[in-house]
Structure formats: structure tokens, C-alpha cells
Design an enzyme around this catalytic site. Sequence first.
Site, PDB file in Angstrom:
ATOM      1  CG  ASP A 125      -0.148  -0.380   2.498  1.00  0.00           C
ATOM      2  OD1 ASP A 125       1.089  -0.176   2.517  1.00  0.00           O
ATOM      3  OD2 ASP A 125      -0.757  -0.874   3.465  1.00  0.00           O
TER       4      ASP A 125
ATOM      5  CD  GLU B  30       0.970  -6.589   3.109  1.00  0.00           C
ATOM      6  OE1 GLU B  30       0.945  -5.367   2.987  1.00  0.00           O
ATOM      7  OE2 GLU B  30       1.835  -7.191   3.786  1.00  0.00           O
TER       8      GLU B  30
ATOM      9  CG  HIS C 272       7.399   3.752   9.664  1.00  0.00           C
ATOM     10  ND1 HIS C 272       6.467   3.995   8.684  1.00  0.00           N
ATOM     11  CD2 HIS C 272       7.353   2.426   9.898  1.00  0.00           C
ATOM     12  CE1 HIS C 272       5.898   2.848   8.328  1.00  0.00           C
ATOM     13  NE2 HIS C 272       6.405   1.883   9.057  1.00  0.00           N
TER      14      HIS C 272
ATOM     15  CG  HIS D 159      11.567   5.100   9.211  1.00  0.00           C
ATOM     16  ND1 HIS D 159      11.679   6.074   8.255  1.00  0.00           N
ATOM     17  CD2 HIS D 159      10.874   4.085   8.623  1.00  0.00           C
ATOM     18  CE1 HIS D 159      11.069   5.676   7.136  1.00  0.00           C
ATOM     19  NE2 HIS D 159      10.573   4.463   7.341  1.00  0.00           N
TER      20      HIS D 159
HETATM   21  C1  UD1 Z   1       6.903   4.740   3.425  1.00  0.00           C
HETATM   22  C2  UD1 Z   1       5.485   4.343   3.002  1.00  0.00           C
HETATM   23  C3  UD1 Z   1       4.807   3.580   4.118  1.00  0.00           C
HETATM   24  C4  UD1 Z   1       5.657   2.403   4.590  1.00  0.00           C
HETATM   25  C5  UD1 Z   1       7.049   2.920   4.954  1.00  0.00           C
HETATM   26  C6  UD1 Z   1       7.958   1.782   5.334  1.00  0.00           C
HETATM   27  C7  UD1 Z   1       4.218   5.851   1.549  1.00  0.00           C
HETATM   28  C8  UD1 Z   1       3.390   7.067   1.443  1.00  0.00           C
HETATM   29  N1  UD1 Z   1       4.704   5.559   2.760  1.00  0.00           N
HETATM   30  O1  UD1 Z   1       6.801   5.650   4.508  1.00  0.00           O
HETATM   31  O2  UD1 Z   1       3.561   3.082   3.655  1.00  0.00           O
HETATM   32  O3  UD1 Z   1       5.055   1.829   5.714  1.00  0.00           O
HETATM   33  O4  UD1 Z   1       7.618   3.588   3.827  1.00  0.00           O
HETATM   34  O5  UD1 Z   1       9.089   2.225   6.000  1.00  0.00           O
HETATM   35  O6  UD1 Z   1       4.435   5.188   0.568  1.00  0.00           O
HETATM   36  N2  UD1 Z   1      14.311   8.323   4.108  1.00  0.00           N
HETATM   37  C9  UD1 Z   1      15.683   8.284   3.917  1.00  0.00           C
HETATM   38  N3  UD1 Z   1      16.241   7.110   3.494  1.00  0.00           N
HETATM   39  C10 UD1 Z   1      15.536   5.977   3.294  1.00  0.00           C
HETATM   40  C11 UD1 Z   1      14.147   6.013   3.520  1.00  0.00           C
HETATM   41  C12 UD1 Z   1      13.554   7.199   3.918  1.00  0.00           C
HETATM   42  O7  UD1 Z   1      16.372   9.275   4.102  1.00  0.00           O
HETATM   43  O8  UD1 Z   1      16.117   4.959   2.914  1.00  0.00           O
HETATM   44  C13 UD1 Z   1      13.668   9.579   4.537  1.00  0.00           C
HETATM   45  C14 UD1 Z   1      13.659  10.643   3.411  1.00  0.00           C
HETATM   46  O9  UD1 Z   1      13.819  11.908   3.987  1.00  0.00           O
HETATM   47  C15 UD1 Z   1      12.248  10.488   2.828  1.00  0.00           C
HETATM   48  C16 UD1 Z   1      11.464  10.207   4.098  1.00  0.00           C
HETATM   49  O10 UD1 Z   1      12.306   9.347   4.861  1.00  0.00           O
HETATM   50  O11 UD1 Z   1      11.788  11.647   2.142  1.00  0.00           O
HETATM   51  C17 UD1 Z   1      10.101   9.623   3.887  1.00  0.00           C
HETATM   52  O12 UD1 Z   1      10.118   8.484   3.026  1.00  0.00           O
HETATM   53  P1  UD1 Z   1       8.713   7.995   2.381  1.00  0.00           P
HETATM   54  O13 UD1 Z   1       8.960   6.774   1.603  1.00  0.00           O
HETATM   55  O14 UD1 Z   1       8.035   9.125   1.697  1.00  0.00           O
HETATM   56  O15 UD1 Z   1       7.801   7.687   3.625  1.00  0.00           O
HETATM   57  P2  UD1 Z   1       7.951   6.701   4.825  1.00  0.00           P
HETATM   58  O16 UD1 Z   1       7.477   7.460   6.011  1.00  0.00           O
HETATM   59  O17 UD1 Z   1       9.274   6.069   4.838  1.00  0.00           O
HETATM   60  N1  UDP Z   2      13.045  -3.904   9.388  1.00  0.00           N
HETATM   61  C1  UDP Z   2      14.400  -3.992   9.102  1.00  0.00           C
HETATM   62  N2  UDP Z   2      15.262  -3.164   9.781  1.00  0.00           N
HETATM   63  C2  UDP Z   2      14.837  -2.273  10.715  1.00  0.00           C
HETATM   64  C3  UDP Z   2      13.448  -2.189  10.979  1.00  0.00           C
HETATM   65  C4  UDP Z   2      12.576  -3.025  10.298  1.00  0.00           C
HETATM   66  O1  UDP Z   2      14.837  -4.797   8.274  1.00  0.00           O
HETATM   67  O2  UDP Z   2      15.673  -1.568  11.285  1.00  0.00           O
HETATM   68  C5  UDP Z   2      12.124  -4.764   8.615  1.00  0.00           C
HETATM   69  C6  UDP Z   2      11.152  -5.575   9.434  1.00  0.00           C
HETATM   70  O3  UDP Z   2      11.684  -6.856   9.702  1.00  0.00           O
HETATM   71  C7  UDP Z   2       9.925  -5.657   8.543  1.00  0.00           C
HETATM   72  C8  UDP Z   2      10.004  -4.392   7.721  1.00  0.00           C
HETATM   73  O4  UDP Z   2      11.323  -3.887   7.851  1.00  0.00           O
HETATM   74  O5  UDP Z   2       9.998  -6.757   7.641  1.00  0.00           O
HETATM   75  C9  UDP Z   2       9.010  -3.384   8.197  1.00  0.00           C
HETATM   76  O6  UDP Z   2       9.259  -2.157   7.579  1.00  0.00           O
HETATM   77  P1  UDP Z   2       8.607  -0.823   8.090  1.00  0.00           P
HETATM   78  O7  UDP Z   2       8.245  -0.927   9.523  1.00  0.00           O
HETATM   79  O8  UDP Z   2       9.507   0.281   7.670  1.00  0.00           O
HETATM   80  O9  UDP Z   2       7.303  -0.703   7.165  1.00  0.00           O
HETATM   81  P2  UDP Z   2       5.812  -1.281   7.296  1.00  0.00           P
HETATM   82  O10 UDP Z   2       5.882  -2.747   7.456  1.00  0.00           O
HETATM   83  O11 UDP Z   2       5.149  -0.588   8.454  1.00  0.00           O
HETATM   84  O12 UDP Z   2       5.179  -0.858   6.006  1.00  0.00           O
END
Ligand code: UD1
Ligand code: UDP
Length: 379
Positions: free
Chosen positions: A99, A121, A216, A248
Site C-alpha cells: 500500500d 498483500e 514511522h 527510521h
Molecule cells: C513509506 C510508506 C509507508 C511504509 C514505509 C515503510 C508511503 C506514502 N509511505 O513511509 O507506507 O510503511 O515507507 O518504511 O508510501 N528516508 C531516507 N532514506 C531511506 C528512507 C527514507 O532518508 O532509505 C527519509 C527521506 O527523507 C524520505 C522520508 O524518509 O523523504 C520519507 O520516506 P517515504 O517513503 O516518503 O515515507 P515513509 O514514512 O518512509
Molecule cells: N526492518 C528492518 N530493519 C529495521 C526495521 C525493520 O529490516 O531496522 C524490517 C522488518 O523486519 C519488517 C520491515 O522492515 O519486515 C518493516 O518495515 P517498516 O516498519 O519500515 O514498514 P511497514 O511494514 O510498516 O510498512
Amino acid sequence: MSSPVKILVVFGTRPEAIKLFPVVAALKGDPRFVPVVCVSAQHRQMLDQVLEIAGIVPDHDLDLMKPDQSLDSLTAALLTQLGRVMDLEQPDRVIVQGDTATAMAGALAAYYRKIPVDHVEAGLRSGNIYHPWPEEVNRKIIGTIASLHFAPTDVSAAALTAEQVDPARVHITGNTVIDALHWVTKRITDEPDLALGLADLEARFSGKRIIGVTTHRRENFGGGMEAIAEAIRQIAARPDVAVIFPVHLNPNVRNVMNAALAGLDNVAMIEPLDYPHFARLLGLAEIMLTDSGGVQEEAPALGKPVLVMRETTERPEGVAAGTARLVGTETSVIVTELFNLLDDKAAYESMARAHNPFGDGRSASRIVELIGNEIGRKA
Ligand code: UD1
Ligand code: UDP
């Protein structure tokens, strides 16, 4: 079918990569398919951690992540760039997972080209479009578009049929996260060096009761994050407890946590762990405190109680089984529920049962078989 079917597998974040690497492996092992991997890199470092351990080299890497990206700018870039890759590759089918913005835009770009979409999923619903936000609407959009819906459980399958999705298009496959978890558990058993990076923390917190934390969710930004930080501070004030918290990379999480928790003796705020090390943390922790979707699925499979810092969940299976509990984001409730689990052995034991409503670890091969049946039917 004479020529193999080209399947574009689209993902962009850490959890999508974890949940799709088993599917990519199953597709690669089946001569009926030519998988092409396109990563949006909506996440950069956290995606790369998974690509590396899974040994996936993407065919297309859109490198789209921007610091503190907005949903508008991210979605706009995803739609145009994923559409461009689809025009170039002309896939027969597209696979998306879950999602995220990448999954939603991938499904929409495929729909604009009338390419069938397979949704891994499928059918998770909280019933509240703002919890989780924006994921509840993202997955409903994908559910409207998808050709095949791979629901992890009967609960998610029923949610789809309640929305008038043709039951013949809905298949209960389990969740591929359990495939990934089995795979990584075997990897760290065979190659313990892959998960040795926590050894210093294990020594530092020896004799303490470890709480693993992740958070997060966008709907918790601001007041919710501050309340969670305060809960962690109060929990870590107990001398018998230590918190291991891979933070995160989202600045809306890190800035709050750094301001509230830096320098506390019993709190280790660390960089996001790669999957082998996170699996190790799941093993070490007595309780997981999280707002993550994936962790709600993994922890029960390992018999670890999960306290879920959310108001609602689209994963009621863990709650129904008694291995997960919703505690919301109010500081006092989080702390009370966690201390209750630490201090009441019977309450802990009743939650700490290995329970696996999310699959048997063979979801990916089931999904590939079902897509194979579908193309056979169409041939
Ligand atoms: C995203 C997904 C969320 C998922 C989550 C898993 C959307 C809208 N959100 O949320 O559904 O549960 O990922 O973790 O699709 N950033 C980094 N490096 C990384 C990753 C993130 O610097 O490797 C920082 C960046 O500033 C980025 C921000 O995190 O702009 C947000 O990333 P984004 O993918 O937009 O949203 P998440 O909150 O990570
Ligand atoms: N995870 C990971 N390293 C971390 C935290 C989480 O590999 O430091 C893995 C965790 O095992 C799970 C997935 O990341 O499989 C969950 O990701 P996240 O919580 O970012 O996203 P969500 O599942 O809420 O979309």
C-alpha cells in the site's frame, strides 16, 4: 504458452523489498516468466539494505527519493517515471505489493496502459482512511485496479469480496513476509557472521530485558511521535530494561527521537538494521513495541508479544490470536501496557506463543503458480 511472459515487479520501500524478494526468486526459477525488476527507490538506503542481502540487481532504478518528500511530489514523480518504464518494457503483467505510494502509482500507471496488475498483500483494511494514512486509500485504489488479488488471510480475502471484488480473482496465499523471515532465519543460522553487528549492544545490555522499538507512521508525526518518545523515556527509566531502537530515516521521526532520547543510558538509538540484524533483534527482544505493519506479522510468528502503537490495525489476525495488542499513542497507556507485560508473567505467557496466521512460508511459490494458471487460462 510459447514465449515467456514478461512481468514487471515494481517496488520502492524497505517492506516492499522484503515482501517481494521471495516472489522475484520464485519468478526467476520458473521458465514461464521473465521478471523485470523496477525499483522507484522511494527509499534509498533502507531499500538498498534489502537489495544487497537478497542479491537483487534492479533492471531499472528510478532513484526518486528526496529528503522529507511530500506525498504530492513523490506520487507525481512515481506516476510519470513508472509509466515511462512500462512504455519501454511493455510488460505483460505488473506486480505490486502492499500500500505504498510506489505500489499505488505502479498500479495506476499499469491501468493507464491496460496492463493487468497482480496485487501481493491484497485486502488489508482498517476501515479508516486516515489510519494508516495514506495507505488505506492506496490499497483501496490498487484493489479497484488489480486483476489478481493475493490476500494473506481469509480476513483480507473477505474484505475484498465485501467490496464486490469477484471471488474468483481473490486467492488466499499467506503473506510473503513469512517466506522472507524463514529465508533470513536460515541465512543467519548458516552464516552467523551476517548478524554479529549487535554483539556490542548485547554485551552492554547483558542481564537487561530488551524491548525492541520501531516507529514511522505518517499519521503519528508531531504529537504522536512526541508521545511515543516520552513513553520510551519512561520505559527506559526502569533499571531492568533496555530499549533497542533502530530509528527510521524519516526526519519527522529522527528529529523528535534525537531531541527526546539522546544520551539515555538504557536506550540505544541505532541506524536502521539490515534484515539479518533485525531478525536478530526480534530474537533478542522480550517485547516489540511498534507501529510497523511488517513487524506485526513477523513478531507473532516468532512468539514475541507485540504492542502496536496505533488506534486501528488492518492486521486483526494477531490481535485475535492474542499475540498483538493495540495500545494507541498515548504515553500513559503505552507505558502501563508494557509494564504490565513485563511484570505479569501470566499475561506475558498468554501473548508469547508462536502463532502464525500470516502464512507458512510458501506464499511466493503459490502466487507464481496462480499467475501461471492465469496466463495458462488466457493463452
Ligand atoms: C513509506 C510508506 C509507508 C511504509 C514505509 C515503510 C508511503 C506514502 N509511505 O513511509 O507506507 O510503511 O515507507 O518504511 O508510501 N528516508 C531516507 N532514506 C531511506 C528512507 C527514507 O532518508 O532509505 C527519509 C527521506 O527523507 C524520505 C522520508 O524518509 O523523504 C520519507 O520516506 P517515504 O517513503 O516518503 O515515507 P515513509 O514514512 O518512509
Ligand atoms: N526492518 C528492518 N530493519 C529495521 C526495521 C525493520 O529490516 O531496522 C524490517 C522488518 O523486519 C519488517 C520491515 O522492515 O519486515 C518493516 O518495515 P517498516 O516498519 O519500515 O514498514 P511497514 O511494514 O510498516 O510498512
